[in-house]
Structure formats: C-alpha cells, structure tokens
Write a protein that holds these residues in place. Structure first.
Motif, PDB file in Angstrom:
ATOM      1  N   VAL A 108       0.836  -1.201   0.000  1.00 51.78           N
ATOM      2  CA  VAL A 108       0.000   0.000   0.000  1.00 51.78           C
ATOM      3  C   VAL A 108       0.869   1.249   0.000  1.00 51.78           C
ATOM      4  N   GLU A 109       1.967   1.209   0.758  1.00 49.30           N
ATOM      5  CA  GLU A 109       2.860   2.365   0.811  1.00 49.30           C
ATOM      6  C   GLU A 109       3.490   2.638  -0.548  1.00 49.30           C
ATOM      7  N   GLN A 110       3.874   1.576  -1.261  1.00 49.10           N
ATOM      8  CA  GLN A 110       4.476   1.769  -2.582  1.00 49.10           C
ATOM      9  C   GLN A 110       3.460   2.322  -3.572  1.00 49.10           C
ATOM     10  N   VAL A 111       2.221   1.847  -3.487  1.00 47.85           N
ATOM     11  CA  VAL A 111       1.170   2.388  -4.349  1.00 47.85           C
ATOM     12  C   VAL A 111       1.018   3.884  -4.091  1.00 47.85           C
ATOM     13  N   ALA A 112       0.947   4.260  -2.808  1.00 46.01           N
ATOM     14  CA  ALA A 112       0.768   5.675  -2.459  1.00 46.01           C
ATOM     15  C   ALA A 112       1.946   6.515  -2.927  1.00 46.01           C
ATOM     16  N   ASP A 113       3.154   5.995  -2.758  1.00 44.43           N
ATOM     17  CA  ASP A 113       4.344   6.731  -3.214  1.00 44.43           C
ATOM     18  C   ASP A 113       4.289   6.985  -4.712  1.00 44.43           C
ATOM     19  N   ARG A 114       3.951   5.944  -5.473  1.00 48.19           N
ATOM     20  CA  ARG A 114       3.936   6.094  -6.938  1.00 48.19           C
ATOM     21  C   ARG A 114       2.839   7.050  -7.392  1.00 48.19           C
ATOM     22  N   LEU A 115       1.667   6.937  -6.797  1.00 49.48           N
ATOM     23  CA  LEU A 115       0.592   7.843  -7.187  1.00 49.48           C
ATOM     24  C   LEU A 115       0.919   9.282  -6.797  1.00 49.48           C
ATOM     25  N   SER A 116       1.607   9.463  -5.679  1.00 54.11           N
ATOM     26  CA  SER A 116       2.008  10.812  -5.266  1.00 54.11           C
ATOM     27  C   SER A 116       3.081  11.374  -6.189  1.00 54.11           C
ATOM     28  N   ASP A 117       4.059  10.552  -6.548  1.00 54.86           N
ATOM     29  CA  ASP A 117       5.089  10.996  -7.499  1.00 54.86           C
ATOM     30  C   ASP A 117       4.470  11.340  -8.849  1.00 54.86           C
ATOM     31  N   LEU A 118       3.478  10.544  -9.254  1.00 56.99           N
ATOM     32  CA  LEU A 118       2.786  10.823 -10.517  1.00 56.99           C
ATOM     33  C   LEU A 118       2.053  12.155 -10.449  1.00 56.99           C
ATOM     34  N   ALA A 119       1.365  12.401  -9.350  1.00 54.51           N
ATOM     35  CA  ALA A 119       0.657  13.676  -9.205  1.00 54.51           C
ATOM     36  C   ALA A 119       1.632  14.846  -9.251  1.00 54.51           C
ATOM     37  N   ASP A 120       2.787  14.707  -8.610  1.00 58.13           N
ATOM     38  CA  ASP A 120       3.808  15.771  -8.661  1.00 58.13           C
ATOM     39  C   ASP A 120       4.218  16.050 -10.106  1.00 58.13           C
ATOM     40  N   ALA A 121       4.456  14.983 -10.868  1.00 55.01           N
ATOM     41  CA  ALA A 121       4.888  15.140 -12.263  1.00 55.01           C
ATOM     42  C   ALA A 121       3.798  15.808 -13.094  1.00 55.01           C
ATOM     43  N   MET A 122       2.545  15.417 -12.876  1.00 51.09           N
ATOM     44  CA  MET A 122       1.447  16.008 -13.641  1.00 51.09           C
ATOM     45  C   MET A 122       1.275  17.491 -13.286  1.00 51.09           C
ATOM     46  N   LEU A 123       1.432  17.825 -12.010  1.00 58.08           N
ATOM     47  CA  LEU A 123       1.329  19.226 -11.612  1.00 58.08           C
ATOM     48  C   LEU A 123       2.434  20.059 -12.252  1.00 58.08           C
ATOM     49  N   ASP A 124       3.654  19.548 -12.242  1.00 62.11           N
ATOM     50  CA  ASP A 124       4.760  20.282 -12.861  1.00 62.11           C
ATOM     51  C   ASP A 124       4.505  20.510 -14.349  1.00 62.11           C
ATOM     52  N   ALA A 125       4.058  19.464 -15.051  1.00 67.59           N
ATOM     53  CA  ALA A 125       3.804  19.586 -16.488  1.00 67.59           C
ATOM     54  C   ALA A 125       2.685  20.585 -16.759  1.00 67.59           C
ATOM     55  N   THR A 126       1.641  20.550 -15.943  1.00 62.53           N
ATOM     56  CA  THR A 126       0.522  21.471 -16.135  1.00 62.53           C
ATOM     57  C   THR A 126       0.940  22.907 -15.854  1.00 62.53           C
ATOM     58  N   LEU A 127       1.724  23.107 -14.787  1.00 68.16           N
ATOM     59  CA  LEU A 127       2.228  24.450 -14.482  1.00 68.16           C
ATOM     60  C   LEU A 127       2.973  25.035 -15.673  1.00 68.16           C
ATOM     61  N   GLU A 128       3.882  24.254 -16.240  1.00 60.83           N
ATOM     62  CA  GLU A 128       4.707  24.751 -17.346  1.00 60.83           C
ATOM     63  C   GLU A 128       3.859  25.048 -18.575  1.00 60.83           C
ATOM     64  N   THR A 129       2.932  24.144 -18.902  1.00 58.89           N
ATOM     65  CA  THR A 129       2.132  24.293 -20.119  1.00 58.89           C
ATOM     66  C   THR A 129       1.181  25.488 -20.012  1.00 58.89           C
ATOM     67  N   VAL A 130       0.516  25.617 -18.880  1.00 55.35           N
ATOM     68  CA  VAL A 130      -0.452  26.708 -18.717  1.00 55.35           C
ATOM     69  C   VAL A 130       0.256  28.065 -18.703  1.00 55.35           C
ATOM     70  N   TRP A 131       1.426  28.146 -18.099  1.00 56.77           N
ATOM     71  CA  TRP A 131       2.138  29.430 -18.054  1.00 56.77           C
ATOM     72  C   TRP A 131       2.502  29.902 -19.463  1.00 56.77           C
ATOM     73  N   ARG A 132       2.908  28.971 -20.328  1.00 59.52           N
ATOM     74  CA  ARG A 132       3.278  29.363 -21.699  1.00 59.52           C
ATOM     75  C   ARG A 132       2.092  29.962 -22.441  1.00 59.52           C
ATOM     76  N   GLN A 133       0.884  29.578 -22.061  1.00 63.81           N
ATOM     77  CA  GLN A 133      -0.304  30.047 -22.779  1.00 63.81           C
ATOM     78  C   GLN A 133      -0.986  31.229 -22.093  1.00 63.81           C
ATOM     79  N   LEU A 134      -0.451  31.639 -20.951  1.00 61.40           N
ATOM     80  CA  LEU A 134      -1.079  32.732 -20.206  1.00 61.40           C
ATOM     81  C   LEU A 134      -0.733  34.071 -20.857  1.00 61.40           C
ATOM     82  N   ALA A 135      -1.731  34.711 -21.410  1.00 62.08           N
ATOM     83  CA  ALA A 135      -1.492  35.949 -22.159  1.00 62.08           C
ATOM     84  C   ALA A 135      -0.994  37.072 -21.271  1.00 62.08           C
ATOM     85  N   THR A 136      -1.350  37.047 -19.984  1.00 65.06           N
ATOM     86  CA  THR A 136      -1.002  38.154 -19.088  1.00 65.06           C
ATOM     87  C   THR A 136       0.322  37.963 -18.365  1.00 65.06           C
TER      88      THR A 136
END
Length: 995
Positions: free
Chosen positions: A701-729
């Motif tokens: 269970v701990e390994q599942v939680a670690d992997r899902l948490s690491d995945l969420a971190d990666a998705m947040l980083d990717a979304t941050l970068e992508t959305v900032w490039r498109q932010l007109a302001t």
C-alpha cells in the motif's frame, strides 16, 4: 488496373515505405569496402576509357591496373562510359566526397546548353545529369564509401532537383501563352504542388525506382497575363502532363525517372491534377485503408520558396494528418495490413515462382515482397505509426529506420528486435541496389544465371552465391518470425459458443415462436441456461436475459459487419474467461459492461481480437477489482497498456516520464484541448500500470501511495509549465510560483481517486504579480479539473489556504509566513498547524519550495502549551467525528474512534508539542515512522507505538482493498479489528487523558 487495387504497382508504391533518411550511418559489414573488391585504386585515379570499360571480361581495368568498380560490375555504367568519354574525369572529382544537392545543381547548370527550346535543353541536361549521378553513386557504393542513406538521399535529391527545375522551365514556357494561374478568391498566383509519395516522400529512393507523384493546387480560377486564358484546373493538368513527359520520356539520352500517377484520387480514372478541396472530399468519403499507408510518406517535393507554396503545404498537412493518424489508438490497421500483405505476397509468389529454399525457382525470389523481405520490415514500422501516430507526433516521421528508433525510445519495440530489423533492412536495401546497378532495371528478384549470381555475391562482399544466400537467410528469418508474430491471425481459442450461435439465433426463434405461442419461449430457455450453468454461472436466467437484450439492441444492430463479428468473438471469449474465475457471475457482468462501452470503437474491438493476451489481462483486471473494472470501462484507451509486459513489471522512470510528457505537450503547443487530453491519457495510463501491479500483489500500500504521489507531482509540474506558456497576461518567462501539497498528497499517501489538497504561493515583487498569479491559479484549476474526451485529471481542494474558502486563491510567501507565524491580526488556527505536519512542496519554483520547507520547520518547532494544544486537538477530533457519522454496526476504519483519524491526530499532537525539543519529528516521514520515532524518544510507550503503527498499516491496507472492491465506505465487522482498535484507544487515552 485502378488505384483501388492494393496489389497494383500504384498501391505497391503506396505501401513501398522503406529506406533511411540521408543521415550518417556506418556502412554495413556486407558492403564492399576498399580492398574487398577484385582490385583497388585510390579515389581520383580514373584513367578508364570506354574501350577499357567494355573489354569482354568486363574487368574495367584502368591505367596502372586500377579498377573502376562501376564499369566492372554494372552493364549500365559500361554503356554510359562508352557514350560519355568525358565521364571518367567527372567521376574522378565526384567520388572523392558524398554527393550533394549543391553538386548536382552545379552540374545541371554546366550541362544546360544554350537552346531556343528550353524544354528540350532541360530534357537533355537532366538525363545527362542522371547518368553522372548514377555512375558516381554506383562507384562510391561499391567502394564502401557511401552509406545507404547517402545512396537513397542522392537519388531523392536528384528527383527533387529534376521536378523543381522542370516546373520552373515549363512554367516560364506556359506563361508566354497563358500567363500565370490566379486564385479566384485570393487573387494570388497559384503554383502546382507536387507531392512525392512512397520512397520519394520518405527520402528513400532506390537507384532505379519509379517516382510516385500527386499533383495538387489550392484554388480554382483562371490564368492571367497571357494572350490566351485557361482555367486553373486545365492549366495544371497541362503543366503536369508536360512535367511527366520531361522526366519519363525515353530519348537518345535515356530518361530521368519513370513517373507513376496512380496514387492520386480515383487513380487512373481521376483528373491528373486536383484541388485541395477535391482531395479532402475524396479522403473523407472514399479514402481507403491502403491510402493511409501511402500518405504516411507523402511530402511536398516541389519548391517551397514562396509564401503561397508554404501555406499550401501547411494546408495539405492539416488535411492529410487526421486521415492518416487517427486520434485514438487504431488497432484496426493490423487486420488491414495483414490482408494487404497477403495479397501482395500472393502476387509476388505468382511472379517469382517460389520462395528461397522452396523448389526449383528459388533463385527468382523477390527480396522486397517475399517472406522476410523489405516490405515486411516496412509494415512492422508502419503499424506503430498508424496505431499510435495520432497520439504521439514523434511517430509521424517517414524513414523506416527512424520509425524503428522512435519505437524503441517509446518502449514499443525491444532494442534487440529493432536491431535485427535494422540490420536486415540495410542489407536488403543494399542488395536491392546491387541488383539494380547491373542493368538500371527496377528489379527485386534474385538472379537466375550463375554469372549474375557470382557478380551480385561479389558486389555484396561475399565469396560466392551460397555465402550470400546463407547471409540472406540468417537476416530474413528473424524478420519473418517477427512479422508473423505481429500479424498472425490470433486463435480464438475454445469457447462455449453461447454467443451468437445460441443467444442470437434463440432470440430470433423466440420472437417468431412467441408470435404463435407465448409460452413456448420460456421452455426454450432451458437448454442455454443449462449450458451456462454447466460453464459455472449461477444466475443463468439473468445472464441469458442480458445477452438477449444486447442481441436485439439498436447499438448492436448498428455495428458494422466487421465490428459485429469481432464483438461476437469477444463475448464468447468473455464467457470462457469469466467461467474460469472463482466468481464468474460478477466477472461476466463487469465484462459485459466493458464490452458494451467499447462496442462502437472498432479499434478497441480490433485490439482485443488481435491480442488474446490483452483479453486475458482484461479478465484478470475485471475479476480482481470492481473499481478497476469501472476505471477501465471509463477509460478503454488503457487497453493498450495491457500489451506492455515490461512496463507492467518494472518501476516507473520518473525522469523519462517527465521528459516524454514535456515533449508531447510541446509538440501540441497552442492546441489546448489536445494538450489537456495528453495530460489525462498519460495520467490514466501510469495510474493503470500502478493498478495492475497492485492487483498482482507486486506493490505494498505504501508503494502504491508513493507512486501515485510521485505521478501527481509530475502532472502538476507539467501542467504548471504548459499553462504558463499560454497565459497571455504573464509578465516573465518563468513564474515564481509554487504548489504546496497537504493531506494525502502532502503525506505521500495518495489513493487512486484521492482529491489533491493544494495551495498556491508566489514570491514576486512585480506590481502585476497578484493579478497574474491569481489568473494563473484559476487557469491551472480549470486544466486540472475539467472533463474532456479523455476524462478528468484530478479533483482539487484549495480550502487549506489561509482563511480557507474566504481567502485569496494565491498567497504571497511573505503573507503566508506572517499568517503561519501568527504575526498580526490574521493568524493560523491550531488545526492549520496540524495540517502543516503533512505538507510539502510538490511542484513549481524550487526556491519557493525550499523557503516553504524551512518555514514549515520553524512553525512546527514553536513552543506550545501542552494542555491548550491537547484541548484544541481533542475538540477538533470531536468535530471531525460529528461530520462523519456511521449509522451502521460496522467499524469505519477511518473515522470511528480507534481508527485512522485517531492515529493521525495523535501523531500531529506529538509533532506539534515536541518538535522544539526533537527537531527530527518535523520530518514528513509518515505516521508509522513518526510513531516509531516518538516511541524511541520515550514520548510514548515504544511497544504501544509499534502496535499502533502496525494497526495503521493494516487499516490502510484494508481500506485500500475495500476501495478497489468499489465500496463507498471502508467499514468492516468490529470483531475483525478489535485488537487494533484497542491499541489505538489505549494510546489516545495515554496522550489525551480521555477516550
């Protein structure tokens, strides 16, 4: 023969997707290198006369005994040398370095004799240039100086140069009579767009190849500026006809390239040139599967040096890309390629009379179309492109070897198999060229005469013909085996055949009989029910009723014939597979839900039909977990993950995952919906891999939680970068902005369907920073929470920010610091400091993250009054209990007294009270580790700490199992957890002094 015949030479060109781009690569071991041929000479020492080249023994001896390989081994080169006494001197300079487009252009200019007939002069110059290029290519190749890429690149450059030069000459000539074609809408001068297909489009042209062309233009209209006028359509047809004649007409100087136009819309029956509008309508209404293969390689080969030509080429790409590369995973192409290949191989067998090692005609074997030949390697590369190219732009490349390399990078093809295919491909292409060097003939058949066989063997660096055949067989056999493994028709396996043989026929019979005797149908159910019962199903009547409902449903009847056949096959397999499980009734119910969900997606039906192992894994997944079954039914695109055994067995490589995700998002820059879908597909796929490993018992269970948490971190980083490039302001290139995780994500205890508890901090003195980052945060939440065609990404909860839902969405770091340190009137509550015990920086600006971690430690190490803290936390625990009532007799693992919340609150109290004296408690190490730490420090009984830690681990594991089984609440019989709850309550009383 029409273009709709996939075995015609036109369609052969469509499927003729092979070769490598003209990029440096090591010469194959079988190539003739200096010193390997019948003689050697220094490059440039050419003193060969035509008479010497035509000596009866064909040794091509030059001055001083040097050997000109092209004259020795090519009948074509000897004829050219006889007709061109000036050629040896030209070759002497040409073969010292790789042939380039610039060299060809210079030679063309030198060969262009002054003439009153520009077209005739161009004809002669191009043919003489072709002879020079051919001889230079042959010489460099046989000396081992040219790579495969150089050879195919040189021939491609020659074709492009000839087409572009011809269009320029002919356009000027037509302008004198008709003027220039002008678009009716834009008023712009229009240009003929020549698309190279097949080997020309892929920059893989062989030395004696036809060139497959399509003539297109943008707008209709009329020519202007000449004595006479033509419609644009008629003008471009005239220009096209003259270009074909310029290239393909056989004169005393030979020809430049044979031209095949049968890949155009409607083949020979269609107009020679068509507008982009006509092409679009044709592809949408009539486009055939084999034409998708053709357009993989389609590339504009006319000049792109004008703005109009560049815009037209871009329009063409936008038109053909969705035709070739479907947005979904398209496994239907496997059956289509299998069918096309069967037709092509049948034609090849008829022409060649046999296969190597099979009968007396073995020496006429076709190395392109036969077993283990070039075509099979091309098809194996194309299947990756057609299945996945819609979702992965990296696969939308043309050269076969590059496609194989990308397939390895993407984990679609083992590196060893790709190496085998690449080695065979290079050898076969080099052999193909040597066969064609002999007489400049477009042949792919092995020679039949002993003299020809020996010559070809020597050209390939082999001692004799048997040695060449041995080498050929060693390379082709792995190709054939891989091809057959990829495209073999899968065996459906044994099944009860209850569908459709009984269910559908029974339904029809019932409908007919009930019209005469309504009671007859009920009695008729006995036989199929008995068969279902014998297979292991319990609720047979309910299952039979459901199957009958599907058989008469509009959804089922609306399926195409091929999709219905696949659906029938899969229902039979589902019945078989479900019957093997220990709970067949629930498994078949989930299976039917799943099959109904994908029934209208032919590609998914194809995938499961083509890959029985994927169907087996579907059965295992559906049986193992109700939640997993629902997840797969909601996201059927995850079926693709069931084919990757390596990915299912290994640990994720987060650096590679982040890099690949970054590349895919960049490739879709500016296409918001597509980027959002990419994020969701990648998240679902990685979650599903974790889920499959979890169901197989490979992860704790701990390994599942670690992997899902690491995945969420990666998705947040990717979304941050992508959305900032498109932010007109946005006011700067890189945002000074960070995401802080709380709760399950903060403690790296994320579950499969957990919300993300996050807050947003920024550290930026720019006057517009608050406004910009507020807009940024809103856009981020939209990207994370919106439902698209690919589903949803995360649910987000930002209420843990300062002042909760009433506070600002984003907070400056200084304001956050003052709030947490209780400086000023607006200060944090105790429960917010409790939450801080499980908080961490998870994405964005690392400098802000480091400042947050330092602040977190400072806050947790503050001196606190034990009694006041105890009272605050106990009061908050009571409020949480009131908010989660349990009306059942079961024990709620999380919220009931003696459960997980009691453990978490106890740990938070210990951290807040003792971190000043024991800073190690500020580590965000998880509840179990912190309990053990507190026991070792003597803050609580060490034995009790271990017992409560074990209880927490058990609670989480049981909660996890219940969630996977689809339970809304994690509740169990109280007796099953009596010892654990007793330990937790004992610890609570020891710490808080009350129960």
């Amino acid at each position: 023969m029409t273009a709709s015949d996939p075995t015609s030479s036109a369609a052969g060109g469509a499927a003729d997707q092979h070769g490598a781009r003209a990029t440096p690569e090591p010469a194959h071991a079988a190539s003739v290198a200096p010193g390997q041929g019948p003689g050697t000479m220094a490059a440039g020492a050419f003193a060969v006369t035509a008479a010497q080249a035509l000596q009866p023994d064909g040794d091509g001896a030059g001055a001083g005994g040097d050997v000109l390989y092209s004259a020795t081994y090519s009948h074509y080169a000897r004829r050219v040398l006889q007709a061109r006494p000036d050629l040896p001197e030209i070759l002497a300079a040409a073969v010292t370095q790789p042939l380039t487009r610039a060299w060809m252009a210079a030679r063309l200019q030198a060969l262009q004799a002054p003439s009153t007939d520009a077209e005739d002069a161009a004809k002669r110059a191009l043919r003489r240039l072709r002879a020079e290029v051919m001889c230079a290519v042959i010489e460099r190749d046989l000396r081992g100086l040219a790579t495969l890429g150089e050879v195919t690149g040189a021939m491609t450059d020659l074709a492009e140069l000839a087409i572009q030069h011809g269009l320029a000459v002919l356009g000027d000539d037509l302008a004198a009579t008709f003027g220039r074609p002008v678009g009716a809408h834009s008023g712009e001068v229009q240009e003929l767009v020549v698309v190279g297909m097949g080997k020309l489009g892929g920059r893989e042209l062989n030395v004696s190849s036809d060139i497959d062309l399509i003539f297109l233009y943008d707008e209709d209209g009329e020519t202007q500026g000449g004595p006479r006028s033509l419609s644009n359509h008629e003008y471009f047809i005239r220009l096209g006809r003259r270009l074909i004649n310029l290239l393909a007409d056989v004169t005393a100087d030979g020809y430049v390239f044979r031209v095949d136009m049968r890949l155009r819309p409607n083949g020979d029956a269609g107009p020679l040139a068509c507008s982009l509008g006509m092409l679009e309508e044709y592809l949408v209404v009539q486009g055939r599967e084999w034409e998708r293969y053709a357009w993989i390689k389609g590339r504009v080969v006319s000049a792109l040096d004008s703005a109009h030509a560049q815009r037209t080429a871009a329009l063409l790409a936008r038109l053909t890309t969705p035709f070739v590369f479907r947005r979904y995973l398209d496994y239907g192409v496997i059956a289509a390629i299998r069918s096309l290949h069967a037709q092509i191989r049948s034609e090849a067998a008829k022409r060649s009379g046999g296969l190597p090692g099979h009968g007396v005609n073995q020496r006429s074997f076709n190395i392109k179309l036969g077993r283990g030949g070039i075509r099979e390697i091309e098809f194996m590369a194309q299947v990756f492109q057609l299945i996945r190219g819609g979702q992965d732009p990296a696969l939308r490349i043309r050269p076969t070897l590059e496609v194989l390399a990308v397939a390895v990078e993407r984990g679609l093809l083992p590196a060893g198999q790709a190496a085998q295919l690449g080695d065979a491909y290079r050898f076969l292409r080099q052999l193909e060229h040597r066969l064609q060097y002999r007489d400049d003939a477009q042949t792919h058949h092995l020679p039949t005469s002993p003299d020809e066989q020996q010559a070809v063997a020597r050209m390939m660096g082999c001692a004799d013909w048997p040695a060449l055949l041995s080498r050929l067989a060693m390379l082709q056999e792995p190709v054939a085996q891989q091809f057959e493994a990829t495209f073999s028709d899968p065996d459906a396996g044994p099944c009860e055949a209850l569908w459709p043989d009984i269910v559908i026929h029974d339904s029809a019979a019932r409908a007919q009989d009930n019209s005469q005797d309504p009671s007859h149908g009920e009695a008729d159910s006995a036989v199929p029910c008995q068969r279902l019962q014998a297979a292991g199903f319990t609720d047979c009547n309910a299952l039979l009723d459901r199957l009958r409902a599907i058989a008469v449903s509009l959804r089922y009847r609306a399926l195409s014939e091929s999709s219905r056949a696949r659906f029938d096959q899969l229902v039979n397999r589902a019945l078989d597979l479900a019957a093997r499980q220990d709970d067949p009734d629930s498994t078949i119910g989930r299976f039917i839900d799943f099959l109904e969900a994908i029934s209208r997606r032919a590609s998914y039906l194809s995938l499961l039909s083509e890959y029985p192992q994927a169907m087996d894994r579907v059965a295992q997944t559906l049986h193992a977990s109700r939640w997993a079954a629902a997840y797969l039914t909601r996201h059927p695109q995850l079926l693709d993950e069931l084919l990757d055994s390596d990915a299912l067995a290994g640990a994720p490589d987060w650096a590679a995952f982040r890099k690949s995700l970054h590349e895919r998002l960049l490739a879709a820059e500016g296409q918001v919906e597509q980027q959002m879908d990419i994020l969701r597909r990648e998240h679902h796929a990685e979650t599903f891999r974790v889920l499959l490993q979890d169901l197989q018992g490979m992860l704790t269970v701990e390994q599942v939680a670690d992997r899902l948490s690491d995945l969420a971190d990666a998705m947040l980083d990717a979304t941050l970068e992508t959305v900032w490039r498109q932010l007109a302001t946005r006011h700067c290139e890189t945002p000074r902005f960070a995401v802080i995780a709380y709760g399950r994500l903060g403690g790296k205890e994320l579950g499969y369907a957990s919300d993300l508890d996050i807050i947003f901090l920024y550290d930026d003195e720019h006057e517009r920073a608050p406004e910009v980052y507020a807009a940024y945060a809103r856009r981020l939440i939209t990207w994370l929470t919106s439902h698209t065609a690919a589903g949803a990404l995360f649910d987000v909860d930002t209420r843990l920010r300062p002042n909760g839902a009433a506070g600002l969405l984003v907070t400056s770091f200084d304001a956050f610091r003052r709030y947490q340190l209780r400086e000023g009137d607006n200060t944090a509550w105790v429960w917010e400091h409790q939450a801080l015990t499980r908080a961490r920086f998870c994405a964005g600006d690392a400098a802000i993250g480091a400042r947050f971690e330092a602040l977190r430690g400072e806050v947790l190490r503050q001196e606190r009054d034990a009694a006041a803290l105890r009272a605050e936390i106990a009061q908050m625990r009571g409020k949480v209990a009131e908010g989660h009532p349990n009306p059942t007799d079961l024990f709620d693992l999380k919220h009931d007294r003696g459960g997980m919340v009691d453990i978490e609150f106890t740990v938070q109290y210990l951290v807040l009270l003792h971190s000043r004296a024991y800073p190690q408690l500020t580590r965000n190490a998880g509840n179990i580790a912190l309990l053990r730490e507190a026991g070792e420090l003597g803050l609580i009984d060490a034995t009790l700490a271990l017992a409560v830690g074990d209880a927490y681990r058990l609670f989480r594991a049981r909660q996890h199992q219940l969630r996977l089984d689809g339970q809304a609440h994690a509740r169990v019989p109280p007796a099953s957890m009596a010892a654990q709850t007793a330990a937790v309550r004992t610890l609570w009383r020891a710490v808080f002094g009350e129960d």
